[in-house]
Motif scaffolding. Structure first.
Motif, PDB file in Angstrom:
ATOM      1  N   ARG A 214      10.663  45.661 -16.333  1.00 44.83           N
ATOM      2  CA  ARG A 214      11.918  45.624 -15.584  1.00 44.83           C
ATOM      3  C   ARG A 214      12.626  44.280 -15.742  1.00 44.83           C
ATOM      4  N   LYS A 217      15.945  43.725 -17.615  1.00 46.05           N
ATOM      5  CA  LYS A 217      17.211  43.920 -16.865  1.00 46.05           C
ATOM      6  C   LYS A 217      18.039  45.152 -17.234  1.00 46.05           C
ATOM      7  N   SER A 239       7.110  49.438 -19.698  1.00 39.09           N
ATOM      8  CA  SER A 239       6.507  49.842 -18.426  1.00 39.09           C
ATOM      9  C   SER A 239       7.241  51.089 -17.916  1.00 39.09           C
ATOM     10  N   ARG A 240       6.670  51.670 -16.885  1.00 35.73           N
ATOM     11  CA  ARG A 240       7.303  52.867 -16.318  1.00 35.73           C
ATOM     12  C   ARG A 240       8.637  52.546 -15.660  1.00 35.73           C
ATOM     13  N   GLN A 253       6.010  54.621 -23.089  1.00 34.17           N
ATOM     14  CA  GLN A 253       5.462  54.058 -21.841  1.00 34.17           C
ATOM     15  C   GLN A 253       3.960  53.815 -21.962  1.00 34.17           C
ATOM     16  N   VAL A 254       3.554  52.639 -21.538  1.00 31.34           N
ATOM     17  CA  VAL A 254       2.139  52.267 -21.537  1.00 31.34           C
ATOM     18  C   VAL A 254       1.638  52.348 -20.099  1.00 31.34           C
ATOM     19  N   GLN A 256      -1.043  54.298 -16.902  1.00 31.44           N
ATOM     20  CA  GLN A 256      -1.772  55.444 -16.344  1.00 31.44           C
ATOM     21  C   GLN A 256      -1.105  56.779 -16.658  1.00 31.44           C
ATOM     22  N   THR A 257       0.228  56.821 -16.530  1.00 33.86           N
ATOM     23  CA  THR A 257       0.933  58.070 -16.813  1.00 33.86           C
ATOM     24  C   THR A 257       1.673  57.983 -18.153  1.00 33.86           C
ATOM     25  N   SER A 272       5.199  42.979 -14.490  1.00 37.97           N
ATOM     26  CA  SER A 272       4.501  42.311 -13.381  1.00 37.97           C
ATOM     27  C   SER A 272       2.989  42.461 -13.453  1.00 37.97           C
ATOM     28  N   GLN A 276      -1.283  50.325 -12.471  1.00 33.90           N
ATOM     29  CA  GLN A 276      -1.040  51.504 -13.322  1.00 33.90           C
ATOM     30  C   GLN A 276      -0.632  51.094 -14.732  1.00 33.90           C
ATOM     31  N   HIS A 277      -0.010  49.926 -14.879  1.00 33.16           N
ATOM     32  CA  HIS A 277       0.314  49.453 -16.229  1.00 33.16           C
ATOM     33  C   HIS A 277      -0.952  48.907 -16.896  1.00 33.16           C
ATOM     34  N   ASN A 291       6.458  35.776 -18.198  1.00 28.15           N
ATOM     35  CA  ASN A 291       6.984  36.182 -16.892  1.00 28.15           C
ATOM     36  C   ASN A 291       7.488  34.929 -16.175  1.00 28.15           C
ATOM     37  N   ASP A 309      11.633  32.283 -18.573  1.00 29.14           N
ATOM     38  CA  ASP A 309      12.621  33.359 -18.655  1.00 29.14           C
ATOM     39  C   ASP A 309      12.501  34.014 -20.031  1.00 29.14           C
ATOM     40  N   LEU A 310      12.243  35.297 -20.025  1.00 26.62           N
ATOM     41  CA  LEU A 310      12.028  35.977 -21.315  1.00 26.62           C
ATOM     42  C   LEU A 310      13.246  35.884 -22.224  1.00 26.62           C
TER      43      LEU A 310
HETATM   44  P1  FAD Z   1       8.242  45.052 -11.873  1.00 30.20           P
HETATM   45  O1  FAD Z   1       6.986  45.295 -11.137  1.00 30.20           O
HETATM   46  O2  FAD Z   1       9.514  45.095 -11.140  1.00 30.20           O
HETATM   47  O3  FAD Z   1       8.071  43.630 -12.598  1.00 30.20           O
HETATM   48  C1  FAD Z   1       9.102  42.997 -13.297  1.00 30.20           C
HETATM   49  C2  FAD Z   1       8.582  41.630 -13.652  1.00 30.20           C
HETATM   50  O4  FAD Z   1       9.522  40.990 -14.462  1.00 30.20           O
HETATM   51  C3  FAD Z   1       8.327  40.720 -12.448  1.00 30.20           C
HETATM   52  O5  FAD Z   1       6.998  40.248 -12.492  1.00 30.20           O
HETATM   53  C4  FAD Z   1       9.316  39.582 -12.615  1.00 30.20           C
HETATM   54  O6  FAD Z   1       8.795  38.342 -12.218  1.00 30.20           O
HETATM   55  C5  FAD Z   1       9.537  39.613 -14.111  1.00 30.20           C
HETATM   56  N1  FAD Z   1      10.845  39.097 -14.523  1.00 30.20           N
HETATM   57  C6  FAD Z   1      12.072  39.387 -13.991  1.00 30.20           C
HETATM   58  N2  FAD Z   1      13.033  38.759 -14.706  1.00 30.20           N
HETATM   59  C7  FAD Z   1      12.399  38.066 -15.687  1.00 30.20           C
HETATM   60  C8  FAD Z   1      12.856  37.223 -16.744  1.00 30.20           C
HETATM   61  N3  FAD Z   1      14.165  36.999 -16.944  1.00 30.20           N
HETATM   62  N4  FAD Z   1      11.927  36.667 -17.556  1.00 30.20           N
HETATM   63  C9  FAD Z   1      10.608  36.885 -17.368  1.00 30.20           C
HETATM   64  N5  FAD Z   1      10.135  37.658 -16.394  1.00 30.20           N
HETATM   65  C10 FAD Z   1      11.017  38.273 -15.565  1.00 30.20           C
HETATM   66  N6  FAD Z   1       3.727  51.785 -14.492  1.00 30.20           N
HETATM   67  C11 FAD Z   1       3.559  51.615 -15.801  1.00 30.20           C
HETATM   68  O7  FAD Z   1       3.983  50.613 -16.398  1.00 30.20           O
HETATM   69  N7  FAD Z   1       2.918  52.586 -16.535  1.00 30.20           N
HETATM   70  C12 FAD Z   1       2.427  53.707 -15.976  1.00 30.20           C
HETATM   71  O8  FAD Z   1       1.877  54.548 -16.683  1.00 30.20           O
HETATM   72  C13 FAD Z   1       2.582  53.892 -14.565  1.00 30.20           C
HETATM   73  N8  FAD Z   1       2.083  54.973 -13.961  1.00 30.20           N
HETATM   74  C14 FAD Z   1       2.185  55.079 -12.591  1.00 30.20           C
HETATM   75  C15 FAD Z   1       1.592  56.164 -11.938  1.00 30.20           C
HETATM   76  C16 FAD Z   1       1.680  56.266 -10.569  1.00 30.20           C
HETATM   77  C17 FAD Z   1       1.003  57.429  -9.881  1.00 30.20           C
HETATM   78  C18 FAD Z   1       2.383  55.297  -9.829  1.00 30.20           C
HETATM   79  C19 FAD Z   1       2.474  55.395  -8.333  1.00 30.20           C
HETATM   80  C20 FAD Z   1       2.984  54.236 -10.452  1.00 30.20           C
HETATM   81  C21 FAD Z   1       2.910  54.123 -11.857  1.00 30.20           C
HETATM   82  N9  FAD Z   1       3.496  53.051 -12.532  1.00 30.20           N
HETATM   83  C22 FAD Z   1       3.281  52.897 -13.865  1.00 30.20           C
HETATM   84  C23 FAD Z   1       4.438  52.125 -11.854  1.00 30.20           C
HETATM   85  C24 FAD Z   1       3.823  50.816 -11.466  1.00 30.20           C
HETATM   86  O9  FAD Z   1       3.243  50.926 -10.184  1.00 30.20           O
HETATM   87  C25 FAD Z   1       4.890  49.707 -11.438  1.00 30.20           C
HETATM   88  O10 FAD Z   1       5.917  50.101 -10.571  1.00 30.20           O
HETATM   89  C26 FAD Z   1       5.498  49.398 -12.794  1.00 30.20           C
HETATM   90  O11 FAD Z   1       4.479  49.179 -13.741  1.00 30.20           O
HETATM   91  C27 FAD Z   1       6.350  48.153 -12.680  1.00 30.20           C
HETATM   92  O12 FAD Z   1       6.965  47.890 -13.892  1.00 30.20           O
HETATM   93  P2  FAD Z   1       7.411  46.428 -14.279  1.00 30.20           P
HETATM   94  O13 FAD Z   1       6.211  45.535 -14.308  1.00 30.20           O
HETATM   95  O14 FAD Z   1       8.226  46.540 -15.511  1.00 30.20           O
HETATM   96  O15 FAD Z   1       8.408  46.067 -13.106  1.00 30.20           O
END
Ligand code: FAD
Length: 326
Positions: A214, A217, A239-240, A253-254, A256-257, A272, A276-277, A291, A309-310
């Motif tokens: 995420r 952006k 990520s999801r 997508q990498v 659990q799901t 993050s 699940q990731h 991160n 910052d990525l």
């Molecule tokens: P976030 O958790 O929002 O993290 C974003 C990160 O980016 C933060 O750590 C932040 O500090 C960082 N960031 C922001 N801006 C910048 C920047 N400019 N430079 C550097 N860093 C920055 N998720 C999966 O990925 N895969 C799955 O298969 C999966 N299966 C799931 C199954 C179930 C049943 C459930 C309930 C959830 C599942 N999820 C899965 C979702 C999971 O719980 C998280 O919500 C998801 O992985 C979060 O994705 P993220 O890390 O991209 O986003």
């Protein structure tokens, strides 16, 4: 010689999947320790020519079932054929890759043969005459040691990219057994196969993966991730959160799901590190996390962490890696 360690030789478009060679390499050692033969089971249409490679990677015998109705994978046709072969030959174990096909076919075969299945295993050894598997739980925080004490055959789906591939023995030939195909009633009808066309490596087979979370952006910024991936011959994952936002396809997508991956190098950008990731990538051999939050959970599993910052770090990393690889 006793009944045999079997490897399901997964292929697509008459190309053997890398995990098949991983399974044959591990299977060779297991078969030798158990004093059994190593057999590959090859199903498809116009695939007989692939038997030679399976021999070179260690198979003593290759069961080939070449049939029009096996051109595309359907659970019914494949399980009918493999179950018949297994009933007739009573193997000790049947190994699959923990892939979409392997998960589906392995579980169906286990049900059909009323036996047990070990899923998503990352190692296997012989202990006291039994096959003993390790499989991760809770994103690799714990491991279960599993074996099937009595039921045979043991069905196992091994995670791709974790077992080493032996050097092929050029010219080593396997005995080829052309087997009959009783595909039975096929309830699944394939209307169309839509192939994603990409010059990048397939996610589950890639040695290097660059993944965006995420933190990227928006959809447009996934280009940054793609550019880094292309500079180093990597696959692109995500990520999801990225999939849910519609920024990248679910096929990448990498987690659990999503897909389970074990590359040599996994670069997580703006992810993050939700459990699940991690469930899908924590067995990667080297993890690099970028991160901006120094407390992000991803740093707990990372071998190298870059707090930043990525949008600044990724372009620099790309240019430096390009120079290194030039
Ligand atoms: P976030 O958790 O929002 O993290 C974003 C990160 O980016 C933060 O750590 C932040 O500090 C960082 N960031 C922001 N801006 C910048 C920047 N400019 N430079 C550097 N860093 C920055 N998720 C999966 O990925 N895969 C799955 O298969 C999966 N299966 C799931 C199954 C179930 C049943 C459930 C309930 C959830 C599942 N999820 C899965 C979702 C999971 O719980 C998280 O919500 C998801 O992985 C979060 O994705 P993220 O890390 O991209 O986003």
């Amino acid at each position: 010689m006793a009944k045999g360690i079997w490897v399901f030789a997964e292929q697509r478009d008459a190309k053997i999947k890398k995990v098949t060679y991983e399974l044959l390499s591990a299977g060779r050692g297991l078969a030798d320790q158990l004093g059994e033969e190593l057999c590959a089971v090859l199903l498809g249409k116009d695939v007989a020519g692939l038997a030679a490679a399976l021999g070179e990677y260690g198979a003593d015998k290759v069961y080939v079932v070449d049939n029009e109705k096996l051109a595309e994978y359907t659970c019914d046709a494949y399980v009918n054929v493999v179950a018949d072969l297994a009933k007739a030959n009573e193997p000790t174990a049947v190994f699959f890759g923990y892939t979409a096909v392997g998960r589906d076919l392995g579980a169906s075969l286990a049900q059909r043969l009323a036996t047990g299945m070990v899923s998503d295993a990352v190692s296997v050894k012989v202990d006291g005459g039994q096959l003993v598997f390790d499989r991760p739980l809770y994103a690799g925080k714990a491991f279960v040691t599993a074996s099937c004490a009595e039921a045979r055959p043991v069905i196992a789906a091994m995670r791709p990219n974790v077992l080493a591939i032996n050097e092929p023995a050029a010219g080593k030939q396997a005995e080829v057994v052309n087997a009959d195909a009783n595909t039975g009633d096929i309830r699944q009808k394939i209307k169309e196969v839509a192939m994603a066309i990409s010059s990048r490596p397939e996610l589950t087979e890639a040695n290097i993966i660059v993944s965006g979370g995420r933190g990227v952006k928006n959809a447009e910024s996934m280009k940054l991730i793609e550019e880094l991936a292309d500079a180093i011959g990597a696959a692109v994952g995500c990520s999801r959160a990225v999939v849910d936002a519609g920024w990248y396809p679910q096929s990448q997508q990498v987690g659990q799901t999503g897909k389970t991956v074990s590359p040599n190098l996994y670069i997580a950008c703006g992810i993050s590190g939700a459990i699940q990731h991690l469930a899908g990538m924590s067995s990667s051999k080297c993890i690099v996390a970028i991160n901006k939050d120094e407390d992000a959970n991803i740093f707990k599993v990372a071998d190298y962490g870059i707090v930043g910052d990525l949008f600044q770090v990724v372009p620099i990393l790309k240019e430096e890696l390009k120079k290194l690889l030039a």
